[in-house]
Design an enzyme around this catalytic site. Structure first.
Site, PDB file in Angstrom:
ATOM      1  N   SER A 187       3.482  -2.282   6.059  1.00  0.00           N
ATOM      2  CA  SER A 187       2.643  -2.122   7.248  1.00  0.00           C
ATOM      3  C   SER A 187       1.688  -0.957   7.056  1.00  0.00           C
ATOM      4  CB  SER A 187       3.503  -1.855   8.485  1.00  0.00           C
ATOM      5  OG  SER A 187       4.031  -0.536   8.451  1.00  0.00           O
ATOM      6  N   ASP A 188       0.514  -1.051   7.674  1.00  0.00           N
ATOM      7  CA  ASP A 188      -0.287   0.157   7.795  1.00  0.00           C
ATOM      8  C   ASP A 188       0.459   1.097   8.739  1.00  0.00           C
ATOM      9  OD1 ASP A 188      -2.292   2.015   7.560  1.00  0.00           O
ATOM     10  OD2 ASP A 188      -3.909   0.629   8.020  1.00  0.00           O
ATOM     11  N   TRP A 189       0.151   2.371   8.662  1.00  0.00           N
ATOM     12  CA  TRP A 189       0.907   3.382   9.404  1.00  0.00           C
ATOM     13  C   TRP A 189       0.686   3.210  10.918  1.00  0.00           C
ATOM     14  CZ3 TRP A 189       1.814   3.159   4.729  1.00  0.00           C
ATOM     15  CH2 TRP A 189       2.623   4.058   4.039  1.00  0.00           C
ATOM     16  N   GLY A 190       1.724   2.745  11.593  1.00  0.00           N
ATOM     17  CA  GLY A 190       1.628   2.543  13.033  1.00  0.00           C
ATOM     18  C   GLY A 190       1.128   1.169  13.431  1.00  0.00           C
ATOM     19  N   ALA A 191       1.176   0.210  12.518  1.00  0.00           N
ATOM     20  CA  ALA A 191       0.624  -1.114  12.813  1.00  0.00           C
ATOM     21  C   ALA A 191       1.650  -2.089  13.387  1.00  0.00           C
ATOM     22  CB  ALA A 191       0.012  -1.718  11.543  1.00  0.00           C
TER      23      ALA A 191
END
Length: 753
Positions: free
Chosen positions: A265-269
């Site tokens: 995941s992208d950070w916080g996605a």
């Protein structure tokens, strides 16, 4: 305080290898066994809790292994242009290390502008060596999102507007990085083509456009480059967030493309446990948890693929099929990275790395205009050089978002010019304008204080006065990496240059006819002064060797050979996303305040469809400021008449086109022969031409070489959304060969049977 990395000690390995025969090495540690067998053995030994723990972060940039089994943790790092400095375990603040400074390589726009696949391999190998030396297992890059609008703040991290060029340039980069036992994480999958509303948008795009424009670089990264991880994006598609998206991750990536790697995941996605479980995500990073509201000791236990997942399994609400698949993928990654004892040791900031950074910078710089052959500067006739503009003295490796770097050094343009010309000429500097005086991002400090209290008029008058007294004027301006320019998180507000640079350039052009404008940016900019300035260089963000690369081109030590990886429009309205599509989102929804949070996402419809960049300009005959593929040289080239090895192409064979390229000038240099294909009898709307081949050829004065391009019917195909397959319609086609999308030198007609 930083926690220590868990490692497999040599003592552990020795103890395993010295076991008695009736107590042999566990299969998962036995390097003589097939990897698949070792993975399955490791999975069978893990507890439910250990499996779930592997699926999510344990710090800002690391995820746990299985200490009990001697399986190491993973360490990730930004970014695509250099290895990010160390941060605190739980915070974005700098860790304060003194040995985490690196070489910054040119931004990916500059790499793509080389149109040189060998340069891409060199770049990846060098960057991978630095990541390996820093004990990183996953490099969070490269980025391959398509250049849809010149306002996208993150375009400088991507490879341009064309899916074919991007595909061909990203594959050797991946292979170069991964040759060091460091995984790439190609990002952001998919449709993250603007920063504004990136967390709160739902992209609406038809399947044909998705498959023809936005997916090809990711497919090439998977099927040709074998990128060991792929990073999901923030935006929504089909009303599901991309990092937990059934259609993108399961149907396309893991289904159609048979991807066996890890989806990160992208950070916080991530924002939903059940979607994350079922819709293709494998490894979760950066979710916004504080560890307090849930009352847990460890904030990372609150991640969507952490305790919430474990609770669902224990309650019998979900099974473990998806869990075992995720763990299996992560273990395969481990055997290529953390548990790969054959990977090299890497190195950092070597002389070789510096040379590679400089060479990529030189090859990426694009000579946009050179009226009267003003460049290169004739040092024997130039006694006084004026360097004007803030970007000549501003550090550019700090800022821009997650790709902000802490470098061992950065040679600024003014320093590079002084070093190259200072022995024979008097090089003087005038500020000209004041833009971004800051020098800190995420705790990385440039050490610069560019504060200047003089008025705009005072600065302009000083610059003009110096220009009048000089033999040659070099203006170094453009954009920078502050917010609302070339930077993650926000888009640019307009196409024009900031800080009143247009007025300054106009004044300099009147003061001295020997003027070269050097633009430092990762995006196209408007140039209302273009007719009044004789020479223009597009210099990008060139990293540690920036000033040396620029000076080398100005002096003619290196002959410019870069080509634009995207179109420079005359005005913003000439770009198809702004003329036809929705940017930054649906107007009615914008007025209603949508897009402010994830509960009220804003829709963004790509009405322009497949007509992105030159596909739009060339089809609608909209003259660009500078075309896709454009780039001049200090020498001249001549293309011969193209030929084909046959007049027609069958459904299962190939056709080869050949063309001679000759250096007709007096200086050695390189030209990029570009092959475009035009469908002359299509039943569906198609662009006037599409890039389907390119080759960079180096020629001495008078030298001639033959360049060949071989294609099959895939180069003639479009994506039929109803049939959900690629279709090549029989009929007449034309091969167009030239040195930019609007400079076709020779054509050959042929038929698809």
């Amino acid at each position: 305080m930083l926690k220590k990395t868990v490692l497999i000690s040599f003592l552990t390995l020795i103890s395993f290898s010295s076991m008695a025969q009736n107590n042999p090495i566990p299969v998962y540690l036995d390097e003589s066994k097939p990897v698949e067998q070792r993975v399955q053995d490791a999975v069978s030994r893990m507890t439910l809790e250990e499996k779930v723990a592997m699926l999510h972060a344990q710090s800002k940039f690391s995820s746990p292994g299985v200490p009990r089994l001697g399986i190491p943790e993973f360490w990730t790092t930004d970014g695509p242009h250099g290895v990010r400095p160390e941060v605190m375990w739980d915070e974005w603040d700098q860790a304060g290390w003194t040995n985490d400074s690196i070489i910054a390589y040119p931004a990916l726009t500059a790499l793509s502008a080389t149109w040189n696949k060998k340069m891409s391999w060199n770049y990846g190998k060098a960057l991978g060596e630095e990541a390996r030396y820093r004990k990183k297992d996953i490099l969070l890059g490269p980025g391959v999102n398509i250049y849809r609008t010149p306002l996208n703040g993150r375009n400088f991290e991507y490879m341009g507007e064309d899916p074919y060029l991007t595909s061909k340039m990203v594959v050797p980069y991946i292979k170069g990085v991964q040759s060091n036992g460091v995984a790439t994480s190609v990002k952001h999958f998919a449709l993250n083509n603007q920063e504004m509303f990136r967390h709160t948008s739902n992209v609406i795009v038809d399947d044909r456009t998705l498959y023809e424009i936005y997916l090809p670089p990711f497919k090439a990264a998977v099927t040709e480059g074998d990128s060991w991880t792929i990073m999901g994006a923030y935006d929504m598609y089909k009303n599901q967030y991309a990092s937990q998206n059934q259609y993108l991750l399961n149907d396309i990536l893991k289904g159609e493309w048979n991807y066996k790697g890890v989806v990160v995941s992208d950070w916080g996605a991530v924002n939903n446990t059940e979607q994350a479980i079922h819709n293709g995500l494998d490894l979760e990073f950066g979710s916004w948890t504080n560890g307090l509201s849930a009352g847990t000791k460890n904030a990372y236990d609150n991640y969507y693929l952490a305790k919430p997942y474990l609770d669902l399994i224990k309650a019998g609400k979900v099974g473990t099929k998806e869990l075992d698949d995720k763990v299996t993928r992560i273990l395969h990654l481990a055997y290529k990275t953390t548990m790969n004892r054959n990977k090299p040791f890497g190195n950092i900031a070597s002389e070789e790395h510096k040379a590679i950074a400089k060479e990529i910078g030189e090859e990426g710089i694009v000579l946009l205009k050179n009226q009267g052959n003003l460049l290169p500067i004739d040092i024997n006739k130039t006694k006084k050089i004026a360097v004007i503009g803030e970007n000549a003295i501003k550090i550019m490796t700090v800022g821009g978002g997650s790709s902000s770097l802490k470098v061992k050094y950065e040679t600024l343009p003014l320093d590079g010019i002084k070093a190259r010309f200072g022995k024979k000429a008097d090089v003087q500097f005038a500020r000209g304008y004041v833009g971004d005086i800051g020098g800190e991002y995420n705790g990385v400090k440039s050490g610069q204080n560019l504060k200047d209290d003089r008025s705009e008029t005072e600065l302009l008058n000083e610059a003009v006065s110096l220009a009048k007294k000089s033999d040659f004027v070099i203006f170094v301006g453009g954009l920078n990496k502050s917010d609302f320019q070339d930077s993650e998180g926000n888009d640019r507000k307009n196409l024009g240059l900031p800080y009143n640079q247009d007025q300054l350039i106009n004044a300099l052009a009147k003061a001295n006819k020997n003027l070269a404008v050097v633009l430092v940016s990762g995006n196209a900019v408007a140039m209302p002064w273009v007719k009044d300035v004789p020479s223009i260089l597009q210099a990008w963000y060139l990293g540690s060797e920036s000033g040396n690369s620029i000076a080398s081109i100005l002096a003619g030590d290196a002959n410019p050979s870069g080509k634009l990886p995207f179109t420079f429009p005359v005005k913003l309205e000439d770009n198809s996303a702004h003329q036809l599509g929705e940017y930054p989102g649906n107007k009615e929804e914008l007025a209603a305040g949508k897009g402010k949070d994830q509960k009220n996402p804003i829709n963004i419809t790509y009405n322009e469809g497949i007509f992105v960049g030159y596909r739009w300009h060339d089809t609608k005959n909209i003259k660009p400021l500078f075309s896709f593929g454009h780039g001049l040289s200090y020498t001249t080239f001549e293309f011969g008449k193209a030929s084909a090895d046959k007049a027609s192409l069958g459904t299962s064979d190939t056709i080869t086109f050949k063309v001679s390229v000759k250096n007709t000038g007096k200086k050695g240099g390189a030209e990029v022969a570009q092959l475009y294909i035009s469908d002359l009898q299509s039943s569906v709307p198609r662009p006037a031409k599409e890039l389907k081949g390119f080759e960079k050829v180096y020629l001495n004065p008078g030298e001639q070489k033959e360049v060949s391009f071989t294609i099959d019917k895939s180069a003639l195909s479009y994506f039929d959304a109803e049939k959900h397959q690629w279709v090549a319609e029989p009929g007449e086609f034309e091969a167009l060969i030239g040195n930019s999308s609007d400079a076709i030198k020779t054509k050959v007609k042929f038929t698809l049977k």
